[in-house]
Design an enzyme around this catalytic site. Structure first.
Site, PDB file in Angstrom:
ATOM      1  N   CYS A  55       0.830  -1.215   0.000  1.00 20.41           N
ATOM      2  CA  CYS A  55       0.000   0.000   0.000  1.00 20.41           C
ATOM      3  C   CYS A  55       0.861   1.261   0.000  1.00 20.41           C
ATOM      4  O   CYS A  55       0.352   2.355  -0.167  1.00 20.41           O
ATOM      5  CB  CYS A  55      -0.888   0.015   1.244  1.00 20.41           C
ATOM      6  SG  CYS A  55       0.035   0.311   2.767  1.00 20.41           S
ATOM      7  N   ILE A  73     -17.955  10.714 -20.490  1.00 22.28           N
ATOM      8  CA  ILE A  73     -17.097  10.117 -19.478  1.00 22.28           C
ATOM      9  C   ILE A  73     -16.417  11.255 -18.704  1.00 22.28           C
ATOM     10  O   ILE A  73     -15.598  11.975 -19.236  1.00 22.28           O
ATOM     11  CB  ILE A  73     -16.141   9.093 -20.122  1.00 22.28           C
ATOM     12  CG1 ILE A  73     -15.442   8.256 -19.085  1.00 22.28           C
ATOM     13  CG2 ILE A  73     -15.177   9.688 -21.085  1.00 22.28           C
ATOM     14  CD1 ILE A  73     -15.044   6.888 -19.603  1.00 22.28           C
ATOM     15  N   SER A 111       3.168 -17.488  14.269  1.00 19.04           N
ATOM     16  CA  SER A 111       3.937 -16.507  15.066  1.00 19.04           C
ATOM     17  C   SER A 111       5.352 -16.955  15.384  1.00 19.04           C
ATOM     18  O   SER A 111       6.039 -16.328  16.184  1.00 19.04           O
ATOM     19  CB  SER A 111       3.233 -16.200  16.404  1.00 19.04           C
ATOM     20  OG  SER A 111       1.942 -15.750  16.195  1.00 19.04           O
ATOM     21  N   GLU A 115       0.444 -13.008  15.658  1.00 18.44           N
ATOM     22  CA  GLU A 115      -0.997 -13.248  15.624  1.00 18.44           C
ATOM     23  C   GLU A 115      -1.763 -12.727  16.842  1.00 18.44           C
ATOM     24  O   GLU A 115      -2.941 -12.407  16.754  1.00 18.44           O
ATOM     25  CB  GLU A 115      -1.258 -14.754  15.565  1.00 18.44           C
ATOM     26  CG  GLU A 115      -0.711 -15.428  14.342  1.00 18.44           C
ATOM     27  CD  GLU A 115      -0.766 -16.925  14.505  1.00 18.44           C
ATOM     28  OE1 GLU A 115      -1.653 -17.535  13.922  1.00 18.44           O
ATOM     29  OE2 GLU A 115       0.072 -17.482  15.253  1.00 18.44           O
TER      30      GLU A 115
END
Ligand code: FAD
Ligand code: FES
Ligand code: FES
Length: 1323
Positions: A112, A257, A1082, A1263
């Site tokens: 991201c 558009i 983990s 976790e």
């Protein structure tokens, strides 16, 4: 062509470099991989780039963020596009935004990150010193599944002016830490994870300028019509309004558009096709804004972001009474989509799209808006009415007409306008129901002269409640009107029981709840008028307890403190262990230079694959006809089960379905074509005929009824439960439902298989947590030895358990394609297919029976859980085992029976997911504790304390452990959160507020780390020292964003006593470290760390004589000498694993190497009328023991917590009655966004005192934080319980996760829910 072309799932955005040579934007696409592709629908922000354009009206350059996946490349004529590559690079110069994001630990998997950088960058181009609120708004459209957003915000805040509140908090935190310091004089607590002073400052003068050629072009705009011809589509961009109108007359069917945020998704996923597209982008007349004495006229081409600015300006200039409609619009514009969509979407496009969920149309309708239309024939005005919104021809645009502008009148003196909306979460989510309401009173009275109400989300279009409004004219604004209005509205806005979108009762309840809010708001306003104009009407008094419901929850900028123990002052500076070292790839994540699987450049003769999946839940395959698909251009082959040279998966878990399909989404065959688009198109043309089979089972309840299970029951028992139930004060039985969860890793599943020319060798580049499993599966599928197959994993864009088992399936199918065609095959799942095919967390249904004394002491507990495993076994048996092993959580209950069973249903197989059953199962245990507390009239926290393990003891499966750290975490959390005093404040608040309630809850956690088998804890590493002294470390763990490579180099650096700059990790490969175990449970950093340590220690032992001989020498000297003396500079390290076993026959074992303890306290506030909630504060205390890297470990805790919060509050999977998953993208499946982070979010690592077995005493934290998210869930149920108590309703309501607004609203039953019930009964 799209700016964010989907070619193989990768964005081919227009390079910043092109800004200076933009002769033909379309033909000069440069292959840039920084901009990521994660949803293709504008909903995640991973593809954010910045567009700069000269605004023809203001003549200024506008810089704005957009989601490239929805930007048609032709629309960029005359615009400059800056991608992350244009912002900065590790090769040349980093931009401060990139540096800060990485160094603030704002990247984990990094998928991201380029999008985050671009959103922040675009913000800073417009506001070099933004406010924190602007920062939050800028990031609202960017999703991150790893970090929990806190560090991303922290990085952005370094560009903002420091808020006073933050300083207050920091001072408070530091004071507490000083006190701590006095208590534990040997321990130094730090609260800074990075040194802000080290960051280079932002210098706006250094930014790239708008290209002069483009400026010249904009000053002398081209008037000619530009036409771009594509393979199937023609894009026409006229330069004048006249030409546009002529074209529209010529091609009346061709859409205009504008922002493409409505057309784009429809063309991509709803099969809409338009051979001609008309672009109004160059028509300046459509962007004109004019203000007159009676209202505002806004050009239809203005973006929603521009509309927002225009409205804000008018509100600041005009008296309040004139701006009622503008305020209502502005309120909704703040939460409508993310910033990128608001920058792209136009007002005209929004209105003309007439989406039933439109946030603006209901307000514009009640605000008496006029649409100014224009065509070749001339202009005309039509009202923005219900008839227009319903698309009635007589009230609509005529062929050849377009919308030129929108006139929004001022409101009047005795007129009030309000807007309401309720969505799954506050920001960036489509509304379930929204409304615009306007009332106008006869001057000086409370007599209704005019009333209009319009709702969205309750039908196929925006609906006006005209009849109801008519009947209320002339009435006084009082309780009688309220009752009558609710009755009329329920009659008129009648959602049928089968209404699309479901949740009918909830939506009906919102219809009347919104009106009630409006009623109160208007009463309040009338009261103010009376004060202003004495002698005018008298309105009914509103109780103070009702008033707070009128305040919307603020979108607050989260603040918080992270505390961790600093390293010993004697530790050498060069030793990085225990320090908050930045993620090794952090800077590359932020510049987009980190290479993910699909960023690997196209290889020679490469082909793309698309999968064909079942559309039936349980059926016999009668025939598969690929003939039409094979005729399409670019299609090379169709891969079917009979093409598999080896085994087609397992008997009951086939790679490609042969005779029978067991769920919608099961893979049947695959198409191979020259491009991904061709493969996808062809996959839709494969004809499969089915014969439907019985039974079809979707739910756990149905599976139980049909005795449909995947494996035998798992059971643990201690004491004598039946006898204990005889001797208790009270017994309670209850049920708990926990919904499933989609992994929603930002990087979808992907693999590139490259067949080599010799000896059947294959190279596989794959995004997986378990490359050895991919390798093994491909080997058996192709029937070639494992040693011919090499799997490479550079990095994975998030896994969370979803890339443990599934990637082998995709790897094997792609490998069959590669062998059959002889070409390299790339398979990249788009978000929809990924969500449809791969399954996720197991939904759970739990029943408990608990016997207890009146003081809260639990004497007997019987829990039985069923999980929905889906159509094949996969990991369901292990998940059931872990669930049962972990169900007792932190409690010692002498008479205890725990049972679990996995159901076989006709849904895609569920699989591993962070926490592996623990987050679902333990919700049952904690719900049971809450129920006990309610019966005893005690706080749940008291009952928790009373039943918690206190001394060294044995678990139900007879594993010995000491709960000392658990108790320390609990006490520290009580203290840090000031729980007792805040509990009292919550109660005070609840007494004073009727429609808003607060809740607070604290949850303890004992989380077992690792697998229940020794062989699963083994790990290996390979360390090479080269003759220049540089060191290459390889180990069996995969970099999923959790920072395992960073931690491994910290270990190697300590062991080899050299700085981390000497060390490098290239990738995880089955050729260097064979037979690896999945990076999961983990334990990855722990066991691989042991292997790396072992390899380094072997090397140091070999170097010891040389170092002894030349103690003053440098590392390079020693390596040179070692080489001369023929000492091997390469070593394999190995860790044989922790002993772990479980004997299910006896119900005994030592299944886990160790436990992680923690506690979390969360406080929330709910709006009983809408079901919305806000998270006021969360405090987490977690026992990391001696954290290897506190920045990474805190990141894991925060990320897991927010993911857990999503599981328990917003993430809801929706299926059709035929078993088709509906929630297949970020629009329908809501993972937490940046605005969902608790307003105050504090994380403390418990100062360490003990030394467990792990590497350098650091515990695995991947976790455990997930379950702590349930503290938010229990805080919500606490608030709901308070509301129900006040309304004299039973407190033992059915517990259902996620606690969505729907659940909260319906649980807070009141006169409005009752009205809806009665309406349902009698209508
Ligand atoms: C991720 C995402 C989140 C969203 N969230 C929300 C939300 O929370 N609330 C909400 O209300 N909406 C939301 N939307 C919808 C969004 O508001 C609309 O898609 C948008 O306003 C449409 O505008 P556009 O300019 O992109 O239209 P386009 O897609 O360009 O065009 C849509 C239609 O309008 C027509 N059109 C455009 N301009 C004119 C004109 N001048 N004259 C005649 N016809 C014209 C086109 O022919 C076409 O049929 C969301 C959309 C996305 C992608
Ligand atoms: S990929 Fe463009 S917003 Fe998700
Ligand atoms: S770091 Fe944000 S999605 Fe992984």
């Amino acid at each position: 062509a799209y700016g964010g072309s989907q070619a193989r799932g990768r964005i081919r955005a227009v390079a910043a470099g092109l800004r200076h040579s933009h002769s033909n934007v379309g033909s000069e696409l440069i292959r840039l991989t920084g901009t990521k592709y994660a949803c293709g629908r504008g909903g995640c922000g991973a593809c954010t780039v910045m567009v700069s354009k000269r605004d023809p009206m203001s003549q200024k350059i506008r810089h704005f963020s957009v989601t490239a996946c929805l930007v048609p490349i032709c629309s960029l004529y005359g615009a400059a596009v800056t991608t992350v590559e244009g912002v900065g690079s590790i090769k040349t110069r980093l931009h401060p935004v990139q540096e800060t994001l990485a160094k603030s630990h704002g990247t984990q998997c990094g998928f991201c990150s380029p999008g985050m950088v671009m959103s922040m960058y675009a913000l800073l181009r417009n506001h070099p010193r933004p406010s924190e609120e602007q920062l939050l708004a800028a990031l609202g459209g960017n999703l991150c599944r790893c970090t929990g957003y806190r560090p991303i915000l922290a990085s952005g805040k370094t560009f903002c002016s420091v808020s006073r509140r933050l300083w207050g908090l920091l001072c408070k935190a530091r004071m507490t830490d000083r006190q701590n310091h006095l208590l534990l004089p040997f321990i130094k607590i730090c609260t800074e994870l990075f040194e802000k002073e080290e960051f280079q400052p932002l210098d706006p003068t250094q930014e790239l300028i708008f290209p002069p050629e483009l400026l010249r072009m904009a000053e002398n705009p081209e008037k000619r019509t530009l036409t771009f011809h594509g393979e199937r589509v023609t894009w026409i961009s006229p330069g004048t309004l006249k030409d546009l109108l002529e074209l529209k007359m010529k091609y009346p069917e061709a859409p205009l558009i504008a922002g493409n945020t409505s057309l784009g998704p429809a063309m991509k996923s709803q099969g809409q096709f338009h051979p001609i597209l008309l672009s109004p982008a160059r028509i300046s007349e459509l962007s004109v804004v004019s203000k007159t004495s009676d209202g505002l006229t806004v050009g239809a081409g203005c973006s929603l972001a521009q509309v927002k600015d225009v409205l804000a300006e008018s509100i600041s200039e005009l008296p309040e009474e004139k701006t009622q409609t503008y305020r209502a619009l502005l309120k909704h514009l703040k939460s409508l989509a993310g910033q990128q969509i608001r920058n792209m979407a136009s007002l005209g496009g929004h209105i003309i799209s007439r989406h039933c969920y439109s946030d603006l149309n209901p307000i514009l309708t009640v605000g008496n808006t006029t649409l100014n239309l224009i065509s070749k024939e001339g202009t005309r005005q039509i009202p923005l009415s219900e008839r227009f919104l319903a698309g009635l021809a007589s009230a609509d645009l005529k062929p050849g007409e377009i919308l030129e502008s929108v006139f929004i009148p001022h409101s009047g003196k005795w007129e009030f306008v309000s807007a309401f909306r309720q969505a799954q979460c506050q920001q960036n989510a489509l509304a379930d129901v929204n409304a615009g309401m306007r009332v106008c009173f006869r001057e000086g009275t409370d007599t209704v002269e005019d009333l209009s109400i319009a709702y969205g989300g309750v039908g196929a279009a925006t609906i006006s409640a005209q009849k109801s409004c008519q009947q209320l004219l002339g009435r006084r604004w009082d309780e009688l009107l309220l009752d009558e209005a609710c009755r009329l509205l329920l009659d008129e806005v009648s959602l049928p029981g089968w209404a699309p979108g479901g949740r009918v009762e909830f939506r009906r309840t919102l219809v009347v709840s919104f009106f009630f809010k409006f009623y109160l708001e208007v009463l309040q306003e009338l009261k103010k008028q009376v004060e202003r104009f004495p002698g005018t009407c008298r309105s009914p008094e509103i109780s103070d307890r009702f008033l707070s419901v009128l305040e919307d929850f603020p979108v607050a900028v989260p603040q918080g403190v992270q505390r961790y123990q600093s390293v010993d002052s004697h530790q050498p500076l060069r030793d990085p262990v225990g320090r908050p070292i930045m993620h090794l790839s952090g800077l590359k994540h932020a510049t987009g230079e980190a290479i993910f699987c699909d960023d690997i450049p196209m290889v020679d003769k490469e082909l793309c694959m698309a999968l064909v999946t079942s559309t039936k839940a349980h059926a016999k395959i009668i025939s598969i006809d690929p003939s039409e698909a094979l005729k399409l251009p670019g299609v090379v082959d169709v891969i079917r089960a009979e093409d598999i040279p080896g085994t087609n998966g397992a008997e009951d878990d086939q790679l490609l379905a042969v005779d029978e399909v067991l769920c919608v989404g099961q893979i049947i065959c695959a198409v191979v074509a020259e491009t991904a688009v061709q493969a996808r198109r062809a996959s839709e043309k494969i004809k499969i005929t089915y014969e439907e089979l019985e039974p079809v089972i979707f739910t756990i309840e149905d599976a139980i009824k049909h005795n449909s299970f995947l494996c035998p029951e798992k059971k643990l028992e201690q004491g004598n439960i039946e006898e204990a139930f005889e001797n208790v004060d009270q017994i309670v039985e209850g049920e708990v439902h926990v919904g499933g969860q989609e992994h929603f890793y930002m990087e979808t599943q992907r693999v590139l298989v490259i067949p080599k020319t010799e000896d059947k060798e294959l190279d596989i580049y794959v995004s997986t947590q378990d490359p050895a499993h991919v390798q093994k599966t491909v080997s058996s599928t192709l029937n070639i030895p494992i040693n011919r197959i090499t799997c490479h994993v550079k990095r994975v864009g998030g896994g969370f358990g979803g890339k443990v088992g599934r990637p082998a399936l995709f790897g094997a199918i792609a490998a069959v394609g590669a062998i059959k065609t002889g070409h390299p095959i790339r398979l990249v799942l788009d978000r929809e297919d990924d969500m449809l095919i791969t399954g996720g967390r197991h939904p759970l249904f739990g029943k408990y029976k608990v016997g207890f004394m009146n003081n809260g002491r639990i004497k007997a507990l019987d829990i039985e859980c069923f999980i929905n495993g889906g159509c094949v076994l996969d990991d369901s048996e292990q998940v059931t085992e872990f669930l049962v092993l972990k169900l007792e959580n932190a409690y010692k209950i002498h008479n205890l029976r725990l049972r679990g069973r996995a159901c076989l249903t006709n849904l895609p197989s569920n699989t591993a997911f962070r926490g592996f059953g623990f987050p679902q199962g333990t919700l049952v245990t904690e719900s049971c504790i809450t129920a006990v507390a309610a019966k005893c009239g005690l706080l749940p926290e008291k009952v928790r304390e009373k039943n918690m393990y206190r001394t060294v003891d044995k678990t139900i499966y007879k594993q010995a452990f000491s709960p000392e750290t658990l108790i320390r975490c609990w006490n520290e959390c009580l203290d840090k959160s000031s729980f007792p005093s805040r509990r009292m404040q919550v109660e005070e608040f609840n007494k004073k507020n009727y429609w808003k309630k607060r809740g607070i809850a604290m949850i303890p956690m004992k989380f077992s780390v690792g697998f229940a088998a020794t062989s699963y804890h083994q790990a290996a590493a390979l360390v090479h020292i080269y003759t220049d002294g540089s060191v290459l470390v390889t180990h069996g763990g995969n970099e999923l964003g959790q920072g395992i490579h960073t931690k491994m180099l910290q270990v190697a650096s300590r062991e080899l006593r050299i700085p981390m700059s000497y060390l490098h990790i290239c990738e995880t490969s089955t050729a260097t470290v064979p037979n690896t175990i999945a990076t999961a449970a983990s334990i990855g950093s722990d066991v691989n760390g042991r292997a790396v340590q072992n390899a380094c220690q072997i090397l140091m032992k070999r170097l010891e004589p040389i170092i002894k001989k030349n103690p003053e020498g440098t590392w390079e000297d020693w390596i040179e000498a070692a080489f001369e003396q023929r000492i091997s500079l390469s070593a394999t390290g190995y860790f044989r694993g922790y002993k772990a076993f479980m004997d299910w026959e006896k119900g005994e074992g030592d299944p886990f190497p160790y436990y992680v303890y923690g506690a979390a306290c969360s406080e929330v506030e709910i709006d009983c009328l809408t079901g919305a909630h806000r998270k006021i504060r969360t405090d987490i205390v977690m026992d990391a023991c001696c954290s290897l890297n506190p920045a990474i470990d805190i990141g894991q805790i925060e990320g897991a917590f927010i993911q857990g919060m999503g599981l328990y509050t917003t993430e809801e999977l929706k299926y059709s009655p035929e078993g088709v998953l509906h929630s297949r993208g970020p629009d329908a499946y809501k993972i937490p966004t940046i605005t969902d982070v608790p307003q105050e979010f504090n994380v403390s690592l418990l100062p360490s005192s003990q030394t467990p077995v792990t590497i350098y005493s650091s515990k695995g934290l991947g976790e455990s934080g997930m379950f702590l998210g349930s503290s938010v869930f229990f805080a919500i149920t606490d608030a709901v319980a308070a509301a129900r108590r006040e309304r004299d309703l039973a407190e033992d309501f059915t517990v259902k996760s996620p606690a969505t607004p729907e659940w909260v609203r319906m649980a807070c039953a009141d006169r409005f829910t009752e009205m809806v019930w009665n309406y349902c009964l009698f209508s």
